[in-house]
Design a protein around this motif. Structure first.
Motif, PDB file in Angstrom:
ATOM      1  N   ASN A  60       0.824  -1.192   0.380  1.00  0.00           N
ATOM      2  CA  ASN A  60       0.043   0.045  -0.100  1.00  0.00           C
ATOM      3  C   ASN A  60       1.103   0.838   0.345  1.00  0.00           C
ATOM      4  N   ALA A  61       0.710   1.333  -1.521  1.00  0.00           N
ATOM      5  CA  ALA A  61       1.596   2.724  -1.405  1.00  0.00           C
ATOM      6  C   ALA A  61       1.318   3.991  -2.070  1.00  0.00           C
ATOM      7  N   GLY A  62       1.654   5.346  -1.535  1.00  0.00           N
ATOM      8  CA  GLY A  62       1.164   6.635  -2.660  1.00  0.00           C
ATOM      9  C   GLY A  62       0.401   7.621  -1.975  1.00  0.00           C
ATOM     10  N   ASN A  63      -0.585   8.079  -2.245  1.00  0.00           N
ATOM     11  CA  ASN A  63      -1.570   9.009  -1.556  1.00  0.00           C
ATOM     12  C   ASN A  63      -2.662   8.893  -1.144  1.00  0.00           C
ATOM     13  N   ILE A  64      -2.727   7.828  -1.317  1.00  0.00           N
ATOM     14  CA  ILE A  64      -4.649   8.242  -0.641  1.00  0.00           C
ATOM     15  C   ILE A  64      -4.269   7.662   1.200  1.00  0.00           C
ATOM     16  N   PRO A  65      -4.623   8.426   1.799  1.00  0.00           N
ATOM     17  CA  PRO A  65      -4.079   8.320   3.635  1.00  0.00           C
ATOM     18  C   PRO A  65      -4.887   7.316   4.004  1.00  0.00           C
ATOM     19  N   ASP A  69      -6.687   1.065   5.737  1.00  0.00           N
ATOM     20  CA  ASP A  69      -7.821   0.683   5.708  1.00  0.00           C
ATOM     21  C   ASP A  69      -8.712   0.466   4.402  1.00  0.00           C
ATOM     22  N   LEU A  70      -8.390   0.869   3.072  1.00  0.00           N
ATOM     23  CA  LEU A  70      -8.887  -0.023   1.973  1.00  0.00           C
ATOM     24  C   LEU A  70      -8.584  -0.947   1.895  1.00  0.00           C
ATOM     25  N   GLY A  71      -6.960  -1.346   1.985  1.00  0.00           N
ATOM     26  CA  GLY A  71      -6.923  -3.369   1.907  1.00  0.00           C
ATOM     27  C   GLY A  71      -6.859  -3.869   3.167  1.00  0.00           C
ATOM     28  N   ALA A  72      -7.131  -3.389   4.309  1.00  0.00           N
ATOM     29  CA  ALA A  72      -7.593  -4.459   4.711  1.00  0.00           C
ATOM     30  C   ALA A  72      -9.046  -4.536   4.935  1.00  0.00           C
ATOM     31  N   ALA A  73      -9.747  -4.087   4.403  1.00  0.00           N
ATOM     32  CA  ALA A  73     -11.641  -4.234   3.907  1.00  0.00           C
ATOM     33  C   ALA A  73     -12.079  -4.574   2.866  1.00  0.00           C
ATOM     34  N   TYR A  74     -10.942  -5.031   1.584  1.00  0.00           N
ATOM     35  CA  TYR A  74     -10.387  -4.963   0.936  1.00  0.00           C
ATOM     36  C   TYR A  74     -10.372  -6.392   0.850  1.00  0.00           C
ATOM     37  N   ALA A  75      -9.553  -7.145   1.934  1.00  0.00           N
ATOM     38  CA  ALA A  75      -8.713  -8.248   2.302  1.00  0.00           C
ATOM     39  C   ALA A  75     -10.078  -9.236   3.083  1.00  0.00           C
ATOM     40  N   GLY A  76     -10.229  -7.973   3.995  1.00  0.00           N
ATOM     41  CA  GLY A  76     -11.295  -8.968   4.770  1.00  0.00           C
ATOM     42  C   GLY A  76     -12.507  -9.569   4.144  1.00  0.00           C
ATOM     43  N   GLN A  77     -13.213  -8.493   3.184  1.00  0.00           N
ATOM     44  CA  GLN A  77     -14.817  -8.706   2.624  1.00  0.00           C
ATOM     45  C   GLN A  77     -14.559  -8.625   1.241  1.00  0.00           C
ATOM     46  N   PHE A  78     -13.951  -7.144   0.800  1.00  0.00           N
ATOM     47  CA  PHE A  78     -14.981  -6.762  -0.183  1.00  0.00           C
ATOM     48  C   PHE A  78     -13.956  -7.325  -1.653  1.00  0.00           C
ATOM     49  N   HIS A  79     -13.300  -8.235  -1.771  1.00  0.00           N
ATOM     50  CA  HIS A  79     -12.089  -9.180  -2.989  1.00  0.00           C
ATOM     51  C   HIS A  79     -13.527  -9.938  -3.232  1.00  0.00           C
ATOM     52  N   GLU A  80     -14.372 -10.118  -2.370  1.00  0.00           N
ATOM     53  CA  GLU A  80     -15.996 -11.180  -3.229  1.00  0.00           C
ATOM     54  C   GLU A  80     -16.732 -11.065  -4.039  1.00  0.00           C
ATOM     55  N   SER A  81     -16.548  -9.527  -4.002  1.00  0.00           N
ATOM     56  CA  SER A  81     -17.590  -8.220  -4.589  1.00  0.00           C
ATOM     57  C   SER A  81     -16.930  -7.619  -5.969  1.00  0.00           C
ATOM     58  N   ASP A  82     -15.810  -8.192  -6.075  1.00  0.00           N
ATOM     59  CA  ASP A  82     -15.066  -7.280  -6.970  1.00  0.00           C
ATOM     60  C   ASP A  82     -15.277  -7.284  -8.067  1.00  0.00           C
ATOM     61  N   PRO A  83     -15.949  -6.225  -9.011  1.00  0.00           N
ATOM     62  CA  PRO A  83     -16.207  -6.934 -10.303  1.00  0.00           C
ATOM     63  C   PRO A  83     -14.805  -7.751 -10.992  1.00  0.00           C
TER      64      PRO A  83
END
Length: 259
Positions: A60-65, A69-83
């Motif tokens: 997780n690197a760059g300009n999104i503060p 949190d987004l990485g943790a949310a994606y890995a925890g749950q939202f990867h299942e709904s990624d189109p």
């Protein structure tokens, strides 16, 4: 800020710095600097998806503060709904995978709210590569202050995606640095004096893993990761990653013990 859609430096794409940084602790910083220079990328996140269903955020690197949190949310749950998930697994075993262009309508309302509206992300490109049973899913983002990717930037990303994907996969596999670290932490003081969990955390810090990625990789909470890091640094008499890396460099350069 460069106006949207204007051309980048026409020099040929060069990802050499990122390739040379494979296996080094500064790989995430070198990678995002290379992506920023070559294609105007604002933020990069890398996820590992396995056939068994496990997902983790590796980088997780760059300009999104709120990137952590987004990485943790994606890995925890939202990867299942990624189109893009179907495309990733339909092309399993083929390399590289270039995913469809970003369009907000591809995503559900809750996904859009968390990952785009709340974070300020306005555009995304992605690529992926399978290595054995793991898919390294590399995402490139732009935020509102930058505007969307222009045609030249998209073309540049398309050109460098295979090399970037391969570099990311190689870095997060068992690199020569990781093998050296395993030996150092097993046999050389003061690293060998750390507890097993403190060693696991410190090794991943040296490989450039974020605190969130370490938590996911070890199956522990973020609070626990930070606590183990604090304890390890106290045992070593240091206060930063740079000082930890200095210890490793000194041990690698110094004579080996005969014991």
């Amino acid at each position: 800020m460069r106006p949207h859609g204007t051309a980048l430096n026409p020099a040929p794409a060069d990802v050499t710095p990122a390739v040379l940084a494979i296996g080094r602790a500064d790989f995430p910083n070198i990678l995002i600097d290379t992506l920023r220079r070559q294609a105007g990328v604002g933020h990069c996140m890398v996820f590992a998806l396995t056939r068994a269903g496990a997902t983790s955020c590796l980088l997780n690197a760059g300009n999104i503060p709120t990137g952590g949190d987004l990485g943790a949310a994606y890995a925890g749950q939202f990867h299942e709904s990624d189109p893009n998930r179907d495309a990733l697994f339909e092309d399993e075993g083929r390399a590289p995978i270039v995913l469809p262009a970003f369009a907000p309508r591809m995503y559900g309302a809750r996904y859009r709210k968390i990952f785009f509206n709340n974070s300020g992300i306005v555009d995304k490109c992605a690529t992926a590569i399978w290595v054995e049973d793991t898919c390294f899913y590399v995402n490139f983002y732009r935020i509102a202050a930058q505007g969307r990717f222009g045609d030249v930037e998209r073309a540049r990303l398309h050109a460098i995606a295979p090399a970037i994907g391969a570099s990311v996969a190689r870095h997060f596999q068992h690199s020569p640095l990781d093998q050296n670290l395993a030996a150092l932490f097993a046999t050389r003081a003061p690293l060998a004096d750390l507890t097993n969990r403190e060693q696991q955390v410190c090794r991943r810090i040296l490989l450039g893993f974020s605190s969130e990625a370490i938590s996911q990789a070890l199956g522990i909470s973020l609070h626990s990761t930070l606590t183990y890091r604090k304890r390890a640094y106290e045992r070593l008499g240091i206060s930063s990653q740079n000082e930890l890396f200095a210890i490793v460099l000194r041990l690698l350069a110094g004579p080996r013990s005969l014991n």
